[in-house]
Design an enzyme around this catalytic site. Structure first.
Site, mmCIF file in Angstrom:
data_model
loop_
_atom_site.group_PDB
_atom_site.id
_atom_site.type_symbol
_atom_site.label_atom_id
_atom_site.label_comp_id
_atom_site.label_asym_id
_atom_site.label_seq_id
_atom_site.Cartn_x
_atom_site.Cartn_y
_atom_site.Cartn_z
ATOM 1 N N GLU A 1 111.164 104.406 138.646
ATOM 2 C CA GLU A 1 111.882 103.130 138.651
ATOM 3 C C GLU A 1 112.847 103.030 139.826
ATOM 4 O O GLU A 1 113.061 101.950 140.385
ATOM 5 C CB GLU A 1 112.642 102.959 137.329
ATOM 6 C CG GLU A 1 113.101 101.547 137.040
ATOM 7 C CD GLU A 1 111.962 100.582 136.751
ATOM 8 O OE1 GLU A 1 112.016 99.453 137.290
ATOM 9 O OE2 GLU A 1 111.037 100.944 136.001
ATOM 10 N N GLU A 2 113.405 104.174 140.236
ATOM 11 C CA GLU A 2 114.379 104.177 141.323
ATOM 12 C C GLU A 2 113.760 103.786 142.667
ATOM 13 O O GLU A 2 114.443 103.216 143.524
ATOM 14 C CB GLU A 2 115.040 105.544 141.471
ATOM 15 C CG GLU A 2 115.838 105.981 140.247
ATOM 16 C CD GLU A 2 115.020 106.846 139.304
ATOM 17 O OE1 GLU A 2 115.465 107.969 138.996
ATOM 18 O OE2 GLU A 2 113.925 106.393 138.884
ATOM 19 N N LEU B 1 101.333 101.426 138.016
ATOM 20 C CA LEU B 1 100.391 100.326 137.826
ATOM 21 C C LEU B 1 100.927 99.030 138.420
ATOM 22 O O LEU B 1 100.174 98.249 139.016
ATOM 23 C CB LEU B 1 100.083 100.147 136.337
ATOM 24 C CG LEU B 1 99.585 101.383 135.574
ATOM 25 C CD1 LEU B 1 99.135 100.986 134.172
ATOM 26 C CD2 LEU B 1 98.456 102.073 136.312
ATOM 27 N N ASP B 2 102.230 98.789 138.269
ATOM 28 C CA ASP B 2 102.842 97.576 138.812
ATOM 29 C C ASP B 2 102.800 97.564 140.343
ATOM 30 O O ASP B 2 102.469 96.552 140.971
ATOM 31 C CB ASP B 2 104.300 97.469 138.361
ATOM 32 C CG ASP B 2 104.437 96.974 136.932
ATOM 33 O OD1 ASP B 2 103.412 96.631 136.322
ATOM 34 O OD2 ASP B 2 105.572 96.932 136.429
ATOM 35 N N LYS C 1 100.759 91.161 135.086
ATOM 36 C CA LYS C 1 101.929 91.225 135.949
ATOM 37 C C LYS C 1 101.861 92.386 136.936
ATOM 38 O O LYS C 1 101.413 93.486 136.598
ATOM 39 C CB LYS C 1 103.203 91.372 135.117
ATOM 40 C CG LYS C 1 103.640 90.106 134.398
ATOM 41 C CD LYS C 1 104.967 90.353 133.683
ATOM 42 C CE LYS C 1 105.483 89.120 133.004
ATOM 43 N NZ LYS C 1 106.772 89.364 132.331
ATOM 44 N N PHE D 1 95.363 111.464 128.022
ATOM 45 C CA PHE D 1 96.418 111.636 129.024
ATOM 46 C C PHE D 1 97.797 111.796 128.375
ATOM 47 O O PHE D 1 98.675 112.455 128.923
ATOM 48 C CB PHE D 1 96.463 110.429 129.969
ATOM 49 C CG PHE D 1 95.363 110.394 130.994
ATOM 50 C CD1 PHE D 1 95.252 111.384 131.968
ATOM 51 C CD2 PHE D 1 94.438 109.364 131.008
ATOM 52 C CE1 PHE D 1 94.244 111.354 132.916
ATOM 53 C CE2 PHE D 1 93.429 109.316 131.953
ATOM 54 C CZ PHE D 1 93.325 110.314 132.906
ATOM 55 N N HIS E 1 112.710 102.570 130.195
ATOM 56 C CA HIS E 1 112.505 101.147 129.926
ATOM 57 C C HIS E 1 112.455 100.853 128.423
ATOM 58 O O HIS E 1 113.143 99.945 127.930
ATOM 59 C CB HIS E 1 111.203 100.676 130.580
ATOM 60 C CG HIS E 1 110.852 99.258 130.256
ATOM 61 N ND1 HIS E 1 111.566 98.186 130.737
ATOM 62 C CD2 HIS E 1 109.871 98.731 129.471
ATOM 63 C CE1 HIS E 1 111.039 97.062 130.280
ATOM 64 N NE2 HIS E 1 110.008 97.368 129.514
#
Length: 463
Positions: free
Chosen positions: A157-158, A193-194, A227, A254, A359
């Site tokens: 995320e960073e 993925l994003d 998205k 996984f 998240h």
């Protein structure tokens, strides 16, 4: 194009003329392709015997004193598959390479030509996932005679940024992808993925891509939607688009290498869907939450008197309810979205304390407070509220955080108003497994709920 709620029929809305401009002439044109050339055909209806390929698009032409105006109505349809496939990296399973192809003849032709014309694949893999599965993926490609490039990246995320997107694009360009037949493959958690989805949507304006989620959160959430995005200006997912993958391949095996905290993190998104629209899923999580955490969604048992296991049943329920909400509103034309539950306060909280909260943890803290708001509004009983909070605890999710202040709540809701058409559009649970969108929750209700939330859930001072 819109859908009539009463009849269920689709209809195309004709463009409206505004500003009281007098229209001298107005025409509607269909578009027909004959021998590679598109031509306009006037009239409301086409002759049934017309030769050529007829498009669903239309052109409306209006002639006015000031000139001519053309309005294009072009329905865009995306088709993508979400497929469960255990053993995705097993050489006997060709889903990762060919599972996105829907035409049986094309699929058969590719299978027959692999020995003489190798497939080419570009893969972006989260660095941690690469350390665990990189060799297995390499062996898989070698077994299928694939020409490949694997790009491991620290997708956290960073560093979810345009810089990482540009790095992917540079490597994709060097690999010289065929943007029609060689989909980019993203293997990792939701951030991976994003980022890859955004990169694929930018390369040659839209290159197909495949999502392979490796965390529980991405398995039930990021992998099944459209998205893409990155963080920008210290705001979560400020840049992005709505371009779905050609396919998402889900392999629960996984998840066995994911930490217990990240399993809990994913359970938050499953609980979200349960509270919004599936009481059965809530009761399953309430009863089997500890089992799912302990087994890491790998066991083939867990539901008494049922041949199906708790892991497969719960993930399927979560995915199906998510797809029900996303499919008819893929581009978020309708801003009233039940899937936004837990996402009113959490974006501000998550970015404020990054990287201390995952998240799903931030989402759950948001949901916890909103449960108190729902209770304060009389939408659920005290018993139902306590059951929800108890379930959250059983899933080992945080239910309170010191950085959630009334000021943060108010700021978050003000930000919500800015990008939600001037309405707060607050999803709130009604009992267990039902919900509605509310725009009339007053400050006094929010404040009373906040006070009770803090009084009941704030950890006691050990001193």
């Amino acid at each position: 194009m819109s859908l009539d709620a009463n009849t269920g029929k689709k209809h195309v809305e004709e463009p409206l003329e505004c500003n009281n401009i007098a229209v001298i002439k107005k025409n509607e044109f269909h578009l027909v392709q004959v021998k590679g050339t598109w031509k306009r055909k006037s009239g409301n209806k086409l002759n049934k015997n017309i030769k050529g390929r007829v498009s669903a698009a239309k052109i409306y032409e209006s002639t006015m004193e000031q000139g001519t105006s053309w309005t294009v109505v072009s329905p865009i349809i995306f088709t993508y598959k979400v497929t469960e496939s255990l053993g995705l990296l097993d050489p006997s399973n060709d889903t990762l390479l060919l599972g996105h192809i829907r035409d049986p003849q094309q699929l058969e032709a590719l299978r027959n030509s692999i020995s003489t014309k190798p497939l080419r694949r570009f893969v972006v893999m989260d660095q941690t996932v690469y350390n665990l599965y990189g060799c297995q993926l390499t062996d898989y490609f070698e077994a299928h005679n694939v020409l490949y490039r694997i790009l491991p990246l620290p997708t956290t995320e960073e560093n979810k940024s345009m810089e990482l997107v540009m790095r992917i694009l540079e490597e994709v360009h060097k690999f010289s992808l065929d943007r029609r037949t060689e989909p980019i493959i993203a293997i990792g958690g939701g951030v991976c993925l994003d980022i890859v989805g955004l990169a694929a949507s930018l390369y040659r304006r839209r290159t197909p891509y495949i999502r392979v989620p490796t965390t529980l959160l991405s398995y039930v959430d990021a992998s099944v939607g459209a998205k893409t995005g990155v963080n920008f200006a210290n705001c979560k997912n400020k840049l992005g688009g709505y371009i779905p993958p050609v396919a998402a391949f889900l392999d629960r095996s996984f998840i066995q290498t994911v930490s217990r905290r990240h399993i809990s993190n994913g359970l938050a998104e499953m609980l979200k869907m349960a509270l919004m629209k599936h009481r059965g899923l809530f009761e399953l999580l309430e009863t089997n939450g500890r089992f799912l955490l302990d087994s890491k969604f790998q066991s083939d048992s867990g539901l008494q008197g049922d041949n199906k296991d708790a892991a497969s049943v719960s993930t399927r329920m979560a995915i199906e309810t998510m797809l029900e909400e996303l499919a008819p509103n893929l581009w978020e034309d309708d801003l009233d979205r039940l899937v936004d539950f837990g996402h009113l306060i959490s974006p501000e909280l998550e970015m404020k304390v990054l990287p201390s909260l995952l998240h799903g943890e931030a989402v759950n803290i948001d949901m916890s407070y909103m449960v108190y708001v729902a209770r304060e509004r009389g939408l659920m009983t005290e018993e139902e509220k306590l059951r929800i909070i108890g379930c959250m605890g059983g899933l080992e999710l945080p239910v309170w955080h010191q950085d959630v202040t009334m000021a943060l709540v108010q700021h978050s809701l003000c930000e919500r108003l800015k990008h939600s058409g001037g309405l707060v559009r607050m999803p709130l649970p009604i009992g267990l497994g039902h919900a509605e969108i509310y725009n009339d929750t007053g400050d006094d209700t929010l404040y009373r709920a906040f006070e009770k939330w803090c009084d009941e859930l704030r950890p006691s001072d050990p001193n």
